[in-house]
Design a protein around this motif. Structure first.
Motif, PDB file in Angstrom:
ATOM      1  N   UNK C  85       0.815  -1.198   0.000  1.00 29.33           N
ATOM      2  CA  UNK C  85       0.000   0.000   0.000  1.00 29.33           C
ATOM      3  C   UNK C  85       0.854   1.255   0.000  1.00 29.33           C
ATOM      4  N   UNK C  86       1.927   1.219   0.791  1.00 28.01           N
ATOM      5  CA  UNK C  86       2.778   2.393   0.873  1.00 28.01           C
ATOM      6  C   UNK C  86       3.497   2.632  -0.462  1.00 28.01           C
ATOM      7  N   UNK C  87       4.064   1.565  -1.016  1.00 33.79           N
ATOM      8  CA  UNK C  87       4.852   1.735  -2.240  1.00 33.79           C
ATOM      9  C   UNK C  87       3.982   2.144  -3.427  1.00 33.79           C
ATOM     10  N   UNK C  88       2.744   1.633  -3.459  1.00 33.11           N
ATOM     11  CA  UNK C  88       1.860   1.955  -4.580  1.00 33.11           C
ATOM     12  C   UNK C  88       1.467   3.420  -4.583  1.00 33.11           C
ATOM     13  N   UNK C  89       1.557   4.053  -3.434  1.00 33.10           N
ATOM     14  CA  UNK C  89       1.164   5.436  -3.309  1.00 33.10           C
ATOM     15  C   UNK C  89       2.125   6.352  -4.066  1.00 33.10           C
ATOM     16  N   UNK C  90       3.389   5.885  -4.205  1.00 28.96           N
ATOM     17  CA  UNK C  90       4.391   6.702  -4.891  1.00 28.96           C
ATOM     18  C   UNK C  90       3.972   6.906  -6.346  1.00 28.96           C
ATOM     19  N   UNK C  91       4.222   8.086  -6.880  1.00 26.57           N
ATOM     20  CA  UNK C  91       3.792   8.341  -8.256  1.00 26.57           C
ATOM     21  C   UNK C  91       4.468   7.408  -9.253  1.00 26.57           C
ATOM     22  N   UNK C  92       3.740   7.033 -10.255  1.00 20.85           N
ATOM     23  CA  UNK C  92       4.217   6.205 -11.365  1.00 20.85           C
ATOM     24  C   UNK C  92       4.551   4.766 -10.982  1.00 20.85           C
ATOM     25  N   UNK C 190      -4.900   8.427  -0.019  1.00 23.95           N
ATOM     26  CA  UNK C 190      -3.778   7.493   0.156  1.00 23.95           C
ATOM     27  C   UNK C 190      -3.902   6.709   1.452  1.00 23.95           C
ATOM     28  N   UNK C 191      -4.346   7.380   2.507  1.00 18.02           N
ATOM     29  CA  UNK C 191      -4.468   6.698   3.797  1.00 18.02           C
ATOM     30  C   UNK C 191      -5.537   5.602   3.725  1.00 18.02           C
ATOM     31  N   UNK C 192      -6.658   5.935   3.104  1.00 15.75           N
ATOM     32  CA  UNK C 192      -7.727   4.936   3.000  1.00 15.75           C
ATOM     33  C   UNK C 192      -7.229   3.708   2.237  1.00 15.75           C
ATOM     34  N   UNK C 193      -6.537   3.969   1.120  1.00 16.82           N
ATOM     35  CA  UNK C 193      -6.043   2.837   0.327  1.00 16.82           C
ATOM     36  C   UNK C 193      -4.987   2.054   1.085  1.00 16.82           C
ATOM     37  N   UNK C 194      -4.132   2.775   1.805  1.00 14.42           N
ATOM     38  CA  UNK C 194      -3.104   2.116   2.602  1.00 14.42           C
ATOM     39  C   UNK C 194      -3.756   1.173   3.613  1.00 14.42           C
TER      40      UNK C 194
END
Lengths: 369, 372, 307
Positions: C85-92, C190-194
């Motif tokens: 979840x954390x890594x996916x938040x990064x752009x691209x 981002x928090x919700x998705x995390x």
């Protein structure tokens, strides 16, 4: 894919003026993965240190088992051969933004088709038989992943999911044929198809142990690089990958492009199966399914789906795999160590995508042509 | 351990680099010390699977204490180019001169290819595939007549079953597996001809969920004793114990996994075999190319009887075992029908354990429920 | 034979197999359902499942309590989900590809640290006997159901209710349907998705513990035959509805039990094809129900597999 392509700008830009842009972009494309590799190496070293093992020993053994001697180098090249082709199975559709992970199944069916064709060509000349086998594997592998593209375009089914499911089905089909209709009654304890004729076998490059599959793989990487970067087809494919709606607005035949790219990828994996049959096993059996398809995904991503970059990356991974045994024997580490290393490298490479465009040094000056 | 291996790892790595360079050209590796023998063992799965690979690894472990012997082992090696390269790597980088690739699928073409390339290295393969004249002289086969162990399993199972229905979880219908299924069934039917064995094929050598599901299905069919032929019997034995069934082991001793229901088991006894090969290599004595044996030769053994085995069963099994030890005992003999009622073997014909006909078995005998 | 079921064994085996084999599918698919509802896909749950299986087994062995093992498996799964979840938040960063990488890493770590646990026998989870009323040992055995199955069913029900009638469920759905709209409304996308990805990982970890601590109840490298990957496909099959995930999981579990059960009553031709049948079925159902250009009912608009 993640790589943003600005089609209109590129069409408009005069080739002379954007040399600097190109150079900077190329430098970025080399530096970012290298940074990711270094980060992965550092992370993996920490992992080893936490376990009380020496990273220096580990990487010395990798160098030793992969590249330090003629034997090791050949070992590496031989293991890289199938990875070149299975990586293309993922890389070519990826240029259009598709994540295809079904190379394993296409390889299995391509190998099965090649074996069946080879057996049918018993009595024919070696070259004829080989060509028929190649043809069979290309058609079957191409059709299998082509189906993934077709399902994606005309039925809207996600290609990652469908290629995965089709992979399971392909492996079941191969097992069924190898242990059923195509089984050689003499292959008692390891069910296999009959052997292909000796003349159809693929031999080794003179003076080495490495079979011709390596040359075929490297050749295809080059050919497909030309196709994807120097032809209108490749250009159109990149536009689809960069921005689907823009592609549709420009009137590109998106469905046909997706189908062709998937079929090319599948044909590559099918050919990998043919080479496994003709150069390694001499027949088709369950040993075709040993994970080359999955490692190929890794290679493709690390190469950023550039067919030319697939060559060094496949050799790097061939080397890591080649040294795995030595690491198991000398350091007492389990065979899964290599899997951990691959996993860390893969994650690092994907996360490094976020670095593109972050460093000013790689950005064109504000006053571009 | 020889002194060659004790200095710091870096030094060894350097030294081996040089050795590999010469060896790679095709000169087979010379031994580090005249007295030193490097022996390589290669397994297709994990060494501690309570099954096929563990049986071989236990045999290898028994050789560790032998003087002047160094073992190199690699597990989870696929039956493809991987095993060819592992063998070559052991030869070139570890200077192994005697190799035991233990999985069946390693033989053709992998071991044969490597053996032709390294004529001075000795290769011995677990299985019965070696043929005089057809295969290289520096290769060979060794195998044990484990069908006899399954026959004894069957006798004990036959005495123990109350439902008169036995179960067999099998991987693939290949001759070795069929011989085991048939021997087990015939052992039980020697006790009571009314007994039947239900067989279920999982299709893979190691597939835990299918093995558990097959065992449960057997339990649902009212079967009360099961055995198996898959690479790692752990799941079958544990599931059977949970379902209150009795089990007969295979490959290695699984008594620990089923303290209540483990009856006995057919086990490999590779330690003997490996020790004798290694001793021959150390003495420079000729190697056997086709080495086989059964209970009498110490190639296989049976697990000690579990608590659920009755007195009659013990006596019966022990007496048959004593007969087998004398040699020439035949389980598969005429008159014998297959499970579709077709005549297989005429009266008067008997295939003793050494009979080559048993190695191409393609039938299930009367009393087995299932088809191939 | 009074205690044999004969042909009746087939439906019984399929029914009990549906629960036995289907439970890991259930956990992974409802976990993935939650993650995907928030607009993120996690293809790495196969790795989480295997890692959960190894962790659960090891912790159960050392602590002597299988329930502590289950909890540990869930926590490791949550950790892995959180990392994704954390890594996916990064752009691209591509969530599909990263999922495959996390799968590889999870399996690598599980096999690496799981090696010493292949042989020992860990304490297993107990089952609940629901068949006490029956004389037949088969029915009693079939109704030996593990508590985790009910936990899974409860999770599916809770998730269904939450999506339909709670504020938290609504927020997840909004975030999944349109990140822009959610941001405009002031929700931390981002928090919700995390959190949704971490919770999905937790559930997949429980599924892993079920594999190693109940059924088949053993730890080894072949413990999962792709259940984690298939469960992701099942979510699409189930149109992102938790109750339908339950049905799909049971269907897939039952199909897995069909092959051995049919052999037991004499149908043994072509078992590879039988074993592949559920995959063919999934693909066919998807081909029939998915239409290009139009989103599926219940499909989160932000989901990358839907674009």
């Amino acid at each position: 894919m993640t790589e943003a392509v600005a089609p209109r700008a590129e069409i408009a830009a005069p080739a002379r003026g954007d040399l600097e842009v190109r150079l900077k972009r190329a430098a970025e494309a080399i530096v970012v993965p290298l940074v990711a590799l270094l980060a992965a190496t550092a992370l993996f070293s920490v992992f080893l240190l936490l376990l009380g093992k020496s990273p220096a020993d580990f990487f010395a053994l990798v160098a030793q088992g992969a590249f330090a001697s003629w034997f090791s180098l050949q070992n590496t090249l031989q293991r890289a051969a199938p990875l070149l082709l299975t990586a293309l199975c993922c890389a070519i559709p990826a240029r259009l933004g598709l994540v295809v992970i079904g190379g394993e199944g296409a390889l299995a069916l391509g190998g099965l088709a090649a074996a069946a064709a080879g057996i049918a060509m018993t009595g024919a000349g070696g070259t004829t038989a080989q060509l028929v086998m190649v043809g069979a594997s290309l058609v079957v592998g191409g059709a299998w992943i082509g189906l993934v593209g077709a399902l994606r375009h005309w039925r809207g089914i996600n290609e990652t999911i469908s290629s995965l499911i089709l992979s399971y089905i392909a492996i079941a089909l191969m097992n069924h044929f190898v242990e059923g209709p195509l089984k050689d009654p003499a292959s008692l304890n390891k069910p296999s198809t009959a052997a292909i004729p000796d003349v159809a076998a693929i031999g080794t490059i003179p003076g080495t142990d490495v079979h011709w599959g390596l040359v075929i793989g490297v050749g295809l990487c080059v050919v497909l690089w030309v196709l994807m970067s120097r032809t209108t087809f490749g250009f159109a494919a990149r536009i689809v990958g960069g921005n689907l709606r823009a592609a549709q607005l420009q009137g590109l035949p998106v469905g046909r492009l997706i189908l062709i790219a998937s079929a090319i990828g599948g044909a590559c994996a099918g050919l990998a199966g043919m080479i496994e049959v003709a150069a390694v096993h001499g027949r088709a059996n369950a040993s075709l399914v040993v994970g080359y398809g999955y490692t190929g995904i890794l290679v493709a991503f690390l190469a950023r789906h550039n067919p030319l970059a697939v060559i060094p990356v496949a050799i790097l991974f061939g080397g890591i795999v080649a040294s795995g045994g030595l690491i198991q024997r000398r350091m007492g580490l389990p065979d899964a160590t290599i899997l951990v290393l691959e996993g860390i490298v893969f994650v690092a490479i994907l996360v490094s995508d976020t670095l593109y465009g972050r460093w000013r040094i790689f950005q064109p000056r504000a006053t571009a042509p | 351990m020889s002194s060659q291996w004790t200095p710091g790892r870096r030094a060894v790595v350097k030294g081996l680099g040089a050795a590999a360079l010469t060896a790679g050209i095709g000169v087979s590796a010379r031994r580090a010390h005249a007295a030193d023998l490097v022996v390589g063992f290669i397994y297709v799965g994990p060494k501690d699977d309570y099954g096929y690979n563990q049986a071989h690894a236990e045999g290898a472990a028994a050789c560790k204490s032998m003087a002047g012997v160094k073992l190199v082992e690699e597990e989870n090696v696929a039956e493809t180019l991987d095993v060819q390269k592992t063998m070559e790597s052991m030869i070139n980088l570890d200077k192994a001169t005697l190799l035991f690739p233990t999985s069946f699928g390693y033989f053709d073409p992998h071991m044969l290819k490597v053996a032709e390339k390294y004529p001075k290295i000795q290769f011995r393969h677990a299985g019965g595939l070696w043929n005089e004249g057809k295969h290289p002289k520096n290769t060979g086969s060794y195998f044990g007549y484990i069908g006899m162990g399954q026959y004894l399993n069957g006798i004990v199972a036959g005495h123990t079953t109350k439902s008169k229905k036995l179960g067999f979880v099998a991987a693939k219908p290949i001759p070795q597996v069929l011989l085991n299924i048939n021997s087990f069934t015939m052992g039980a039917r020697a006790v009571d001809p009314a007994i039947r064995t239900q067989v279920i094929f999982t299709g893979e050598w190691s597939l835990p969920v299918k093995e558990a599901e097959a065992t449960n299905t057997l339990a649902d069919q009212g079967i009360d004793v099961v055995t198996c032929h898959v690479d790692g019997p752990k799941v079958v034995v544990e599931t059977a114990e949970r379902r209150g069934m009795m089990t007969c082991g295979y490959h290695a001793n699984q008594a620990k996994l089923a303290p209540k229901g483990y009856l006995t088991g057919a086990e490999w006894n590779w330690a003997n075999v490996y020790k004798s090969f290694i001793e021959a290599a150390q003495k420079g004595a000729p190697f056997g190319n086709f080495v086989r044996g059964g209970l009498a030769e110490g190639f296989i053994k049976t697990s000690p009887y579990g608590p659920a085995v009755g007195e009659t069963a013990r006596k019966h099994a022990d007496s048959v075992k004593a007969e087998i030890m004398k040699g020439g005992y035949a389980v598969i003999k005429g008159p014998l029908k297959d499970n579709k009622g077709k005549d297989l073997i005429a009266a008067g014909t008997a295939y003793v354990e050494t009979a080559i006909e048993l190695e191409s078995m393609n039938y299930l005998v009367e009393g087995v429920i299932g088809s191939i | 034979m009074s205690d044999a079921l004969g042909l009746w064994g087939v439906p019984l085996a399929v029914a009990s197999g549906a629960i036995r084999v289907g439970t890991p599918f259930l956990f992974v698919s409802i976990g993935e359902c939650l993650t995907e509802k928030s607009g993120r896909i996690n293809l790495g749950l196969e790795g989480t499942l295997v890692l959960g299986a190894a962790t659960g087994y090891a912790v159960s062995l050392h602590s002597g309590s299988p329930w502590i093992g289950v909890l540990a498996a869930g926590l490791v799964g949550a950790l892995f989900g959180a990392l994704h979840g954390y890594l996916c938040k990064l752009p691209r960063v591509n969530d599909i590809a990263l999922g495959i990488a996390m799968m590889l890493l999870g399996m690598g770590l599980a096999f690496f640290f799981g090696k010493p646990y292949i042989q020992p026998s860990a304490p297993m989870l107990p089952s609940i006997s629901l068949g006490f009323w029956s004389e037949s040992p088969q029915i009693r055995a079939a109704l030996e159901v593990n508590a985790l199955f009910f936990v899974g069913v409860a999770c599916a029900a809770a998730l269904w209710w939450a999506f339909a009638s709670t504020r938290a469920g609504l927020v997840v759905r909004i975030v999944g349907d349109s990140a822009d709209a959610a941001r405009a409304m002031g929700y931390p996308v981002d928090l919700v998705r995390f959190l949704a990805t971490a919770a999905g990982g937790f559930l997949a970890g429980l599924g892993g513990a079920y594999l190693s601590l109940y059924y088949p109840g053993s730890w080894n490298e072949r413990i999962s035959s792709g259940q984690g990957l298939m469960a992701v496909a099942l979510v699409i099959f189930a149109h992102w509805s938790p109750p339908r995930c339950l049905v799909a999981a049971l269907l897939f579990g039952g199909a897995g039990a069909l092959g051995p059960a049919l052999q037991a009553v004499g149908v043994s031709e072509g078992y590879y094809l039988f074993y592949a049948a559920p995959y063919v079925l999934t693909l066919l159902v998807m081909a029939v129900t998915v239409t290009p250009g139009r989103q599926l009912a219940g499909a989160p608009g932000e989901l990358s597999v839907q674009k």
